[in-house]
Design an enzyme around this catalytic site. Structure first.
Site, PDB file in Angstrom:
ATOM      1  N   ASP A 177       0.827  -1.208   0.000  1.00 18.69           N
ATOM      2  CA  ASP A 177       0.000   0.000   0.000  1.00 18.69           C
ATOM      3  C   ASP A 177       0.867   1.266   0.000  1.00 18.69           C
ATOM      4  OD1 ASP A 177      -2.081   1.737   0.371  1.00 18.69           O
ATOM      5  OD2 ASP A 177      -2.921   0.714   2.115  1.00 18.69           O
ATOM      6  N   ASP A 207     -10.491   4.125  -1.321  1.00 15.15           N
ATOM      7  CA  ASP A 207     -11.095   3.073  -0.498  1.00 15.15           C
ATOM      8  C   ASP A 207     -12.622   2.994  -0.646  1.00 15.15           C
ATOM      9  OD1 ASP A 207      -8.527   2.945   0.317  1.00 15.15           O
ATOM     10  OD2 ASP A 207      -8.952   3.071   2.467  1.00 15.15           O
TER      11      ASP A 207
HETATM   12  C1  GLA Z   1      -5.430   2.177   2.806  1.00 15.15           C
HETATM   13  C2  GLA Z   1      -5.937   1.049   1.912  1.00 15.15           C
HETATM   14  C3  GLA Z   1      -6.995   0.253   2.662  1.00 15.15           C
HETATM   15  C4  GLA Z   1      -6.377  -0.297   3.944  1.00 15.15           C
HETATM   16  C5  GLA Z   1      -5.797   0.828   4.784  1.00 15.15           C
HETATM   17  C6  GLA Z   1      -4.999   0.306   5.963  1.00 15.15           C
HETATM   18  O1  GLA Z   1      -6.419   3.113   3.085  1.00 15.15           O
HETATM   19  O2  GLA Z   1      -6.455   1.552   0.711  1.00 15.15           O
HETATM   20  O3  GLA Z   1      -7.499  -0.790   1.853  1.00 15.15           O
HETATM   21  O4  GLA Z   1      -5.386  -1.226   3.606  1.00 15.15           O
HETATM   22  O5  GLA Z   1      -4.929   1.645   4.017  1.00 15.15           O
HETATM   23  O6  GLA Z   1      -4.409   1.318   6.704  1.00 15.15           O
END
Ligand code: GLA
Length: 506
Positions: free
Chosen positions: A270, A330
């Site tokens: 990520d 997200d």
């Molecule tokens: C980001 C990702 C999410 C999750 C969070 C965890 O926002 O896009 O899917 O993994 O981080 O902190």
């Protein structure tokens, strides 16, 4: 007498509060269940009330670019590096109380703004931050060989949507148990993926350690493997993850080896704080670095890129070794989020998907309670047409029969995992009524008749929009029912936010 004393106390407190200045350093814990990570607010307030300073959290640094303080009330603007070489401004408000600073943190995603209480570390005016070091610029990289995995979109479960920071060893074990006992495993769900918040600090040799929520990752992997399932984990190419835990920056090879030694089968990687150390254009190389490290790790590890679709990831995700890559920000458990991500941001990406390399519109919210069953069926059907990874995000230990039916419908899952690996497209759209279609290996079509509107609507899949003609047998995939043969078109009344999902034979 008591009343006089009480009034005097209040008066003294008020005088003390007004006499103190917010100037100084303030600290708060970054989350309720973690002692290590801190957020520091450093404020310098001029006699005229102008604010300068910064906020340092594990995963970001906001420089205060403007702000005013008056009568114990502060309003200021922090600026940080955003993901693609731009700056992002965030508004903060704070109230000074005796010995405390109550800071309203700007909201993240759909979460409401959070008020955090800071205690004073010092009253000295903080020194200004030195200028940020130059970022790593784009570099050529050797394309990473395909690892041979994820020939169909990965299926499994991920902890983030439901558990966030509350995931731990026991939850993961119980989810693995439930995956088997509920029938999810039989339906094809395989990976049990731990998202952010498992990480601790590194040891003196730089090896990443788990925090107290995960006492022994190897043992946990053994347990999950013992159920015939696979275990996934999460990290970041940056120094810190999105939740502010330790990332893999400059430890890529070492971390890939650690994951392999633990028995990890899947990595979600990520971007997060990588924006602080890399130019956006260096993203493909940063991802390729971990891609190559995983390939060399001696273990089959599915590689999931999570960088919200930036830098046209479809064009290089596979070259960086990715088996899947996120295409958007997200998802959340609301119809507007599903509509925005699923219907408005996926069309046009189909050219990048193929067996082993998938577009990822984010994990499932099915069963998390914020949407209706009709909306969750839309979620599942659309994701299947999009050849999307199917990572359940709900609590499998406590699952309603109607939700289990949605997640385990074999005919719908068969569309997602169709051997041709060809992502579907939008065939037609009229206002809030849409038909999406996916070509299947045996020459049939999976067609979703979607109604995004607020009332039941008639939706028609016209053969001419699908590129077919003549008479074709239609089967309803949710109802497991043959509907007969149709010429030129198939129509159905579709409930608000719902779908009629059919297979149209060759
Ligand atoms: C980001 C990702 C999410 C999750 C969070 C965890 O926002 O896009 O899917 O993994 O981080 O902190």
């Amino acid at each position: 007498m008591k009343l006089i004393r009480y009034t005097a106390m209040l008066l003294a407190a008020a005088i003390a509060a007004s006499a103190q200045s917010p100037t100084g350093r303030w600290v708060a814990k970054a989350s309720s269940d973690d002692e290590v990570r801190e957020i520091v607010v450093a404020l310098n307030v001029s006699p005229e009330g102008a604010i300068s300073g910064y906020i340092q959290a594990p995963q970001y640094e906001d420089r205060i670019v403007e702000g005013t303080a008056k009568d114990g009330k502060l309003a200021f603007v922090g600026e940080r590096d955003a993901n693609n070489n731009t700056k992002q401004k965030r508004n903060y408000n704070a109230v000074l109380e005796v010995g405390k600073l109550k800071l309203t943190m700007p909201s993240r995603g759909n979460q409401p703004p959070q008020v955090m209480e800071f205690t004073r570390l010092s009253s000295e005016a903080p020194k200004p931050l030195p200028p940020a070091p130059p970022k790593i610029s784009a570099a050529a990289y050797t394309p990473v060989k395909y690892n041979g995995l994820a020939k169909t979109p990965p299926m499994g479960w991920n902890s983030w949507n439901k558990f966030r920071g509350k995931v731990n060893d026991q939850v993961v074990r119980e989810i693995a148990d439930a995956m088997v006992s509920s029938g999810m495993k039989d339906a094809g769900y395989l990976y049990v993926n731990i998202d952010d918040t498992w990480e601790s600090t590194r040891d003196e040799r730089g090896n990443i350690r788990t925090n107290s929520k995960f006492p022994d990752m190897k043992k946990l992997a053994d347990y999950v493997h013992g159920k015939g399932l696979k275990l996934g984990i999460y990290s970041s190419p940056g120094p810190k993850t999105c939740a502010g835990y330790e990332g893999s920056f400059q430890h890529e090879t070492q971390d890939a080896k650690t994951y392999a030694a633990w028995g990890i089968d899947y990595l979600k990687y990520d971007w997060c704080s990588a924006a602080r150390v890399y130019e956006a254009s260096a993203m493909p190389a940063a991802y390729a670095k971990m891609g190559a490290a995983l390939l060399d790790s001696g273990r089959d590890i599915v590689y999931s890129l999570c960088q919200y679709g930036l830098e046209n990831v479809g064009e290089w995700g596979a070259k960086a070794g990715g088996n899947l890559w996120r295409t958007t920000g997200d998802i959340s458990d609301r119809w507007q989020s599903l509509e925005n991500i699923g219907f408005k941001q996926q069309a046009g990406r189909e050219k990048f998907a193929a067996a082993g390399h998938w577009n990822d519109p984010d994990m499932l919210e099915i069963g998390n309670g914020g949407m209706t069953d009709a909306e969750y069926r839309t979620h599942m059907a659309l994701w299947s047409i999009l050849a999307a990874p199917l990572l359940a995000g709900n609590d499998l230990r406590d699952i309603k029969p109607s939700i289990l039916q949605i997640l385990t419908n074999k005919e719908v899952i068969a569309v997602d995992r169709d051997a041709l690996g060809k992502q579907g497209v939008r065939a037609s759209q009229e206002d809030t009524v849409e038909v999406w279609v996916r070509t299947l290996a045996d020459g049939a079509y999976a067609a979703g008749l979607f109604n995004r509107g607020d009332a039941t609507a008639k939706v028609t899949a016209k053969w001419s929009d699908l590129g077919i003609s003549g008479s074709h047998a239609v089967r309803d995939l949710w109802e497991h029912a043959d509907r007969g043969k149709f010429t030129d078109a198939f129509s159905a009344d579709v409930p608000s936010h719902g779908v009629v999902f059919v297979r149209i034979a060759k």
